[in-house]
Scaffold this active site. Structure first.
Site, PDB file in Angstrom:
ATOM      1  N   LYS A 113      43.639  26.783   9.040  1.00  0.00           N
ATOM      2  CA  LYS A 113      43.699  27.720  10.151  1.00  0.00           C
ATOM      3  C   LYS A 113      43.669  26.978  11.487  1.00  0.00           C
ATOM      4  CE  LYS A 113      41.200  31.974  11.501  1.00  0.00           C
ATOM      5  NZ  LYS A 113      40.075  32.846  11.079  1.00  0.00           N
TER       6      LYS A 113
ATOM      7  N   SER B 218      41.595  37.413  10.946  1.00  0.00           N
ATOM      8  CA  SER B 218      42.279  36.499  11.840  1.00  0.00           C
ATOM      9  C   SER B 218      42.978  35.342  11.142  1.00  0.00           C
ATOM     10  CB  SER B 218      41.269  35.945  12.854  1.00  0.00           C
ATOM     11  OG  SER B 218      40.253  35.198  12.213  1.00  0.00           O
TER      12      SER B 218
ATOM     13  N   SER C 122      37.907  38.099   8.174  1.00  0.00           N
ATOM     14  CA  SER C 122      39.071  37.329   8.621  1.00  0.00           C
ATOM     15  C   SER C 122      39.723  36.471   7.541  1.00  0.00           C
ATOM     16  CB  SER C 122      38.692  36.435   9.806  1.00  0.00           C
ATOM     17  OG  SER C 122      38.540  37.214  10.964  1.00  0.00           O
TER      18      SER C 122
END
Length: 487
Positions: free
Chosen positions: A86, A161, A185
């Site tokens: 990420k 996210s 997320s």
């Protein structure tokens, strides 16, 4: 020189399968890396999942992995496996923006601890995946890198996210991925994209270097770092190579996780499939009921009425106080929030006033909700003396159409044909997050339109291998990961 042949299972094999192929010499690390790069060049423009690359270092590391294996030396369980992380994890020389335009040129000076541990296990980390601004949305878009699309339907979001993470794994652009989770997320995008995801017990995986600033910061309350993958086996593998205390505690502390169960027969499963606080769409609930029945058929003992002994509404309120305090602290306008809160009238109980009180809470208020959280933790502890896992939703619906309207709280999700508040489904993420519990997500089917549906498995603190195992069993019974059409 002849290019080594990629395995027939490429690109959708599990990372564990690819690792075994690499160790046996059936494929080289360089060939596998270049194979994924070709897929990125072909498919990433339509998805916008992977947004920055470190090709030079990755190729160097892949060549080193091949040389080591030629000498009979295996670098670790992920020897030669290409993967991404990420965007919020630091990688030396790459931007860490968290989707903020002001941080467009914020280049990391060192690798995050998670990245260090993945590389030490032999992984080839070749790029980073997209995020929403400040990691704060159920969708993934920002002014730095643009919008990430769902590989099952480009008109829909990939979740957030860790949306770029889930999209990249689902589309076969990477072998494995590492994300983070404070409000679902990891779990939310895993569900929307049809892959596996795991939110570990809090602090099982240290988050040093999961920050846009170069200096160490305290472990963020509620937030966890964890893997996304195409199999539950990969979740366990990635967790094992990244878990463990950071350097400050390592001399006197180590984690030894309890073993996973060995059979579904007799497994005590509580099912919390819907709730008035966050209604679940019929498509999701039907899939969960099917999953519960599949577990029962396999010998598990199902209980659809069991609940931990706390008031769900109050526990969710506690979660929101703790969550919003952490999320507001990331905002550049936090000072303004504090000023606005100071001017509130006691009689103002509007939605905006409630947000401001939570965002700009004082220490006494924060300590109060920390104390309430402890009561919830112990209630869960008592609950898991009677049950092994809890089966629940993680999202109220399948992936929804892109909606970049502002302000976010004004957005609505259609649940059973009725508009519901956008952030209402945080309830399902908060069940595990508030109490620091492990939670794993498994794909369990599709909607009539072909969109993935998922289940969440929650277990007692530090029993991460149990929930991952249960997710794997559930995926096996209900179909598990399936590649999206066109990829």
């Amino acid at each position: 020189m002849k290019t080594p042949t990629l395995p027939t299972s490429f690109p959708f094999a599990s990372a564990s399968t690819l690792a075994r192929a690499l160790r046996s010499g059936k494929v080289s690390a360089v060939a596998l890396l270049q194979g994924y790069w070709r897929r990125v060049e072909l498919h990433n423009p339509a998805l916008n999942a992977i947004i920055t690359f470190d090709r030079e270092t990755a190729l160097r590391d892949a060549r080193a992995a091949d040389r080591a294996l030629a000498k009979g030396r295996v670098l670790g369980p992920l020897h030669g496996v290409p993967m991404t992380v990420k965007e919020s994890f630091n990688i030396t020389g790459l931007p860490s923006t968290w989707g903020q335009p002001a941080l467009r040129d914020n280049l990391a000076k060192s690798d995050a601890l998670v990245v260090q541990r993945l590389k030490a296990a032999g992984a080839i980390v070749f790029g980073k995946t997209n995020v929403p601004i400040n990691l704060a949305d159920f969708q993934t878009y920002n002014a730095v890198y643009g919008t990430t699309n769902n590989p099952h339907d480009a008109t829909r979001g990939a979740g957030g996210s860790s949306g770029g993470s889930a999209a990249a794994v689902a589309a076969g652009l990477t072998a494995l991925e590492y994300g983070s989770d404070i409000g679902g997320s990891i779990r939310n995008p895993a569900a929307y994209c049809g892959v596996y995801g795991h939110k570990p017990s809090w602090c099982l995986v240290p988050k040093r270097g999961h920050s846009p600033v170069p200096w160490p910061i305290p472990e963020v309350d509620l937030a966890c770092a964890g893997p996304l993958a195409r199999s539950a086996e990969d979740l366990a593998l990635a967790l094992k190579v990244t878990m463990g205390p950071d350097e400050l505690q390592a001399p006197g502390l180590q984690f030894k996780l309890p073993r996973a169960p060995q059979s579904l027969k007799g497994l005590r499963v509580a099912a919390w499939l819907d709730d008035p606080l966050a209604p679940v769409d019929r498509s999701v609930k039907d899939a969960l009921l099917g999953a519960a029945n599949a577990l029962a058929t396999a010998g598990a003992k199902l209980d659809f009425t069991a609940r931990p002994e706390f008031d769900a509404a109050q526990a969710h309120d506690t979660y929101q106080w703790l969550l919003i305090a952490q999320m507001a602290a990331r905002r550049p306008d936090v000072g303004e929030l504090i000023k606005r809160r100071a001017g509130l009238a006691d009689s103002d109980q509007s939605e905006d006033a409630t947000f401001l009180r939570r965002a700009a809470q004082n220490f006494s208020e924060h300590l109060l909700h920390q104390t309430r959280r402890e009561r919830v933790r112990w209630a869960w502890h008592a609950f898991f003396q009677r049950y092994d896992v809890l089966l629940a939703p993680i999202t109220s619906t399948a992936a929804f159409k892109h909606d970049h309207s502002e302000p976010q709280p004004a957005r609505r999700l259609m649940v059973n044909g009725q508009p519901r508040p956008y952030f209402e489904q945080l309830f399902w993420a908060g069940l595990a997050t508030t109490a620091m519990l492990p939670a794993s997500v498994a794909p369990i089917g599709r909607t009539r339109d072909g969109l993935p549906l998922a289940a969440q498995l929650i277990g007692p603190e530090m029993h991460d291998l149990r929930t991952i195992w249960a997710a794997g069993q559930l995926g096996r019974l209900c179909g598990g990961y399936r590649p999206p059409k066109g990829f």
